[in-house]
Design a protein around this motif. Structure first.
Motif, PDB file in Angstrom:
ATOM      1  N   ARG A 189       0.866  -1.277  -0.010  1.00 37.15           N
ATOM      2  CA  ARG A 189      -0.051  -0.105  -0.071  1.00 37.15           C
ATOM      3  C   ARG A 189       0.871   1.079  -0.025  1.00 37.15           C
ATOM      4  NH1 ARG A 189      -3.951   0.728   4.862  1.00 37.15           N
ATOM      5  NH2 ARG A 189      -2.307   2.160   5.762  1.00 37.15           N
ATOM      6  N   VAL A 190       0.872   1.953  -1.096  1.00 37.46           N
ATOM      7  CA  VAL A 190       1.827   3.015  -1.378  1.00 37.46           C
ATOM      8  C   VAL A 190       0.977   4.313  -0.918  1.00 37.46           C
ATOM      9  CG1 VAL A 190       3.380   1.659  -2.683  1.00 37.46           C
ATOM     10  CG2 VAL A 190       1.332   3.156  -3.820  1.00 37.46           C
ATOM     11  N   ARG A 218       5.863  12.529  -3.291  1.00 32.08           N
ATOM     12  CA  ARG A 218       5.996  13.876  -2.949  1.00 32.08           C
ATOM     13  C   ARG A 218       5.650  14.431  -1.563  1.00 32.08           C
ATOM     14  NH1 ARG A 218       2.095  18.294  -6.576  1.00 32.08           N
ATOM     15  NH2 ARG A 218       2.905  20.104  -5.466  1.00 32.08           N
ATOM     16  N   ASP A 219       5.176  13.798  -0.835  1.00 31.43           N
ATOM     17  CA  ASP A 219       4.495  14.057   0.410  1.00 31.43           C
ATOM     18  C   ASP A 219       5.094  13.128   1.453  1.00 31.43           C
ATOM     19  OD1 ASP A 219       2.694  12.328  -0.116  1.00 31.43           O
ATOM     20  OD2 ASP A 219       1.217  13.671   0.229  1.00 31.43           O
ATOM     21  N   SER A 220       5.988  12.133   1.217  1.00 35.12           N
ATOM     22  CA  SER A 220       6.329  10.808   1.936  1.00 35.12           C
ATOM     23  C   SER A 220       7.668  10.381   1.771  1.00 35.12           C
ATOM     24  CB  SER A 220       5.301   9.830   1.832  1.00 35.12           C
ATOM     25  OG  SER A 220       5.762   8.963   2.379  1.00 35.12           O
ATOM     26  N   LEU A 250       5.759   5.405   3.115  1.00 34.25           N
ATOM     27  CA  LEU A 250       4.545   5.192   1.941  1.00 34.25           C
ATOM     28  C   LEU A 250       3.757   4.381   2.439  1.00 34.25           C
ATOM     29  CD1 LEU A 250       6.446   5.148  -1.431  1.00 34.25           C
ATOM     30  CD2 LEU A 250       4.874   6.879  -0.601  1.00 34.25           C
ATOM     31  N   GLY A 251       2.241   4.953   2.274  1.00 37.05           N
ATOM     32  CA  GLY A 251       1.082   4.347   2.742  1.00 37.05           C
ATOM     33  C   GLY A 251       0.779   4.085   4.126  1.00 37.05           C
ATOM     34  N   ASP A 262      -2.322  10.702   3.974  1.00 35.43           N
ATOM     35  CA  ASP A 262      -1.617  11.862   3.173  1.00 35.43           C
ATOM     36  C   ASP A 262      -2.777  12.446   2.391  1.00 35.43           C
ATOM     37  OD1 ASP A 262       0.849  11.217   3.840  1.00 35.43           O
ATOM     38  OD2 ASP A 262       1.223   9.870   2.562  1.00 35.43           O
ATOM     39  N   LEU A 263      -2.587  13.673   2.510  1.00 34.26           N
ATOM     40  CA  LEU A 263      -3.752  14.694   1.824  1.00 34.26           C
ATOM     41  C   LEU A 263      -2.874  15.518   1.142  1.00 34.26           C
ATOM     42  CD1 LEU A 263      -6.019  15.595   4.859  1.00 34.26           C
ATOM     43  CD2 LEU A 263      -6.382  13.897   3.261  1.00 34.26           C
TER      44      LEU A 263
END
Length: 313
Positions: free
Chosen positions: A32-33, A281-283, A288-289, A293-294
């Motif tokens: 799950r990324v 970009r934000d992790s 990741l996952g 993340d918004l």
């Protein structure tokens, strides 16, 4: 002149994000990324699974719709997802694994000229494992070493995608004349089209079927996204779509990529999406996952959004 270098992602509907997460991570061994929300309806989870970083061409994405009813299968729909595995031995491995996890599956067969193992997830989504037989895959696909699946048999990424339509010639014309796909085989009621000659990772299988259109629900496929390298190419294709007489969404900033949407004359929803910026970009890659993340434009509503979402692992 630009060409389409393969699939980008494919998006489906799930009724239960937690059950969905378990199947695609624990059974299929994908990472799950990204755990995020539908940007047009932020009360809805949007989950992405793929390789180490969710590379273009490996991404399976799901919108959680708890009220989703049963899919009523029919025509004018994207009907099967091919996933590439390394070898014929991999199909035997997966058949045993599906028996272990009580996954609905058929016998090993042939699909679009390749050895294959059809199966369904717990919501009836139809997928097919395809023997890639050592053929080329995009060089940037990166395996996730923490997968629950044996290294020699892990899913590589997306392969042939099946689209069932009432009027085969219409969608075939879109693939050939608009996007430049090559017609590999063609009969009265089936055709195979490739964006990259000889390669399964950009292949679409068209099948003709009369009758009522599919009624979407849990386990149905919402859209197929095809890949472009950057924003310049996306704007080029936006113009081509317009010149062929299709109305589109125009270019939309999806934060992790730029994209546009349009429906062909059979009503099939296509997205055209850029490779970047990507899910890092934000992790960090390591994170990741794991957390919600918004995109930046929703960050100010985080508390409100989180309050409406049911926590998942």
């Amino acid at each position: 002149m630009y060409t389409i270098p393969g699939h980008h992602h494919i998006s489906m509907i799930t009724k239960n994000a937690q059950t969905n997460h378990h199947f695609y991570t624990e059974v299929l061994g994908l990472r799950r990324v990204k755990k995020t929300v539908n940007q047009d309806s932020p009360s809805m989870y949007h989950l992405f699974y793929g390789d180490l970083t969710g590379s273009a061409g490996t991404e399976l994405s799901f919108f959680e719709m708890p009220m989703a009813g049963r899919t009523v299968r029919g025509t004018n729909a994207i009907t099967k997802i091919g996933l590439l595995v390394p070898s014929i031995e991999s199909l035997t491995y997966w058949k045993r694994r599906f028996e272990q996890f009580d996954v609905k599956h058929d016998e090993i067969t042939t699909y679009a000229g390749r050895a294959a193992l059809p199966f369904e997830d717990s919501e009836g989504l139809r997928l097919i494992l395809i023997n890639n037989n050592g053929e080329e895959v995009p060089e940037f696909w990166s395996p996730w070493e923490e997968s629950t699946v044996d290294q020699a048999h892990r899913i590589l990424g997306m392969g042939p995608t099946e689209i069932t339509v009432r009027y085969l010639n219409r969608t075939a014309k879109t693939l050939k004349d608009l996007f430049g796909y090559a017609e590999i085989t063609r009969s009265e009621k089936e055709g195979i089209y490739q964006s990259v000659a000889g390669q399964a990772f950009g292949e679409i299988v068209l099948k003709q079927q009369e009758g009522p259109s599919e009624k979407p629900g849990r386990g149905s496929i919402h859209h197929l996204a095809i890949r472009v390298r950057n924003e310049e190419e996306l704007h080029y294709w936006a113009q081509i779509v317009k010149e062929h007489g299709f109305a589109s969404s125009g270019v939309i900033d999806r934060y992790y990529f730029q994209s546009l949407y349009f429906r062909d004359s059979n009503g099939i929803l296509f997205e055209i999406a850029t490779d970047g910026p990507g899910f890092t970009r934000d992790s960090t890659i390591e994170a990741l996952g794991k957390e919600l993340d918004l995109p930046a434009f929703l960050e100010g509503k985080r508390a409100e959004i989180e309050a409406r979402l049911k926590p998942i692992d």
